[in-house]
Design a protein around this motif. Structure first.
Motif, PDB file in Angstrom:
ATOM      1  N   LEU A  75       0.823  -1.211   0.000  1.00 54.15           N
ATOM      2  CA  LEU A  75       0.000   0.000   0.000  1.00 54.15           C
ATOM      3  C   LEU A  75       0.859   1.265   0.000  1.00 54.15           C
ATOM      4  O   LEU A  75       0.620   2.195  -0.775  1.00 54.15           O
ATOM      5  CB  LEU A  75      -0.915   0.012   1.227  1.00 54.15           C
ATOM      6  N   ALA A 161      -4.222   5.606  -1.602  1.00 52.80           N
ATOM      7  CA  ALA A 161      -3.398   4.447  -1.244  1.00 52.80           C
ATOM      8  C   ALA A 161      -2.563   4.716   0.006  1.00 52.80           C
ATOM      9  O   ALA A 161      -2.506   3.881   0.919  1.00 52.80           O
ATOM     10  CB  ALA A 161      -2.495   4.073  -2.410  1.00 52.80           C
ATOM     11  N   ALA A 165      -2.758   3.081   3.725  1.00 51.57           N
ATOM     12  CA  ALA A 165      -1.583   2.523   4.401  1.00 51.57           C
ATOM     13  C   ALA A 165      -1.458   3.075   5.815  1.00 51.57           C
ATOM     14  O   ALA A 165      -1.123   2.340   6.755  1.00 51.57           O
ATOM     15  CB  ALA A 165      -0.320   2.835   3.597  1.00 51.57           C
TER      16      ALA A 165
END
Length: 294
Positions: A75, A161, A165
């Protein structure tokens, strides 16, 4: 004064990443630039951790930790930085820095879904102002070919993304030191990116010149290593106050883009930056009010 200096250094280094990337993609396809950066940063961090650290916590990851590091690396490095470096080929450097500063706002949205946490009214205001600021600063650059719609789309996906994460990172009870976590996630993320690099990149188009190596080394040493060391130091002192240093990233980012790449700074740029900073402040205002004074 020490904390102030480290905070300023973090903001400068973090905001310089977009300009360094813009220089790098002039000499090499984006994914090649990214992979070389990941392996240099990852190998250096892991070597330093295992050779010089004497603490017993600096050990090899266990089975479940490999899985956690792999997902976090996918990620945070493969998706986020892989998409980000591709986006910067078609996006103005200043917009890249501005978009990175919206991460705390996107994290609010993702955490509301992932952690069943209902966003507060001021956080919705912050999200709205932040997204409006990015759109406003981007608008004139679309007409001047400094930025494309495809580039902005990749940039926004990369922001989602990295925010995912960050939310995932917060859900894991890590037992490894921060340096090892960062070293392994960058290295594993680079491995996961290799298939896409070999399939999508033209290696013959790579020019291994001074521009390429300066960009790679700056992104690896100054941003991925020194910048993150500063960030982890700030997080240990106060998580909320650490996030306030992100306020300065758009300012330094547009300055570097104007100074080093002759990107225009217009009224739209200033207004958009003010909106993003206002959005960040609105989203963090409640946390700041609850932070005890020492």
């Amino acid at each position: 004064m020490k904390n102030l200096g480290i905070g300023l250094l973090f903001s400068i280094l973090w905001s310089s990443a977009s300009v360094a990337t813009k220089f790098g993609v002039q000499s090499a396809p984006p994914l090649i630039l990214a992979n070389v950066r990941f392996f240099i940063a990852g190998i250096l961090l892991l070597c330093f951790s295992y050779i010089f650290a004497k603490d017993k916590s600096y050990r090899l990851p266990r089975k479940n930790e490999w899985q956690q590091l792999a997902l976090f690396g996918f990620l945070n490095t493969t998706l986020y930085l892989g998409l980000y470096v591709c986006a910067m080929k078609y996006t103005a450097a200043g917009i890249g820095s501005l978009a990175v500063s919206t991460n705390p706002l996107i994290i609010v949205l993702l955490s509301s879904w992932w952690l069943s946490r209902k966003p507060k009214a001021e956080e919705w205001v912050g999200i709205t102002l932040g997204m409006a600021g990015v759109a406003l600063a981007t608008y004139p650059l679309l007409a001047d070919s400094y930025t494309t719609v495809g580039g902005v789309t990749l940039l926004l996906i990369s922001m989602v993304a990295v925010s995912a994460a960050s939310v995932y990172y917060a859900t894991v009870k890590w037992e490894l030191p921060n340096l090892l976590i960062n070293g392994w996630q960058v290295f594993l993320g680079g491995i996961f990116l290799l298939p896409a690099t070999f399939i999508l990149s033209d290696f013959k188009a790579t020019v291994w010149d001074d521009t390429f190596w300066f960009s790679v080394l700056w992104l690896s040493l100054a941003v991925s290593i020194l910048g993150l060391i500063c960030w982890f130091y700030l997080l240990r002192i106060d998580t909320v106050k650490a996030s306030l240093w992100l306020f300065l990233c758009p300012l330094f980012g547009f300055f570097f883009a104007w100074w080093l790449m002759d990107e225009p700074v217009t009224g739209y740029t200033i207004a958009g930056t003010v909106l993003v900073i206002g959005g960040l402040y609105a989203g963090q205002r409640t946390k700041l009010a609850k932070t005890p004074k020492v």
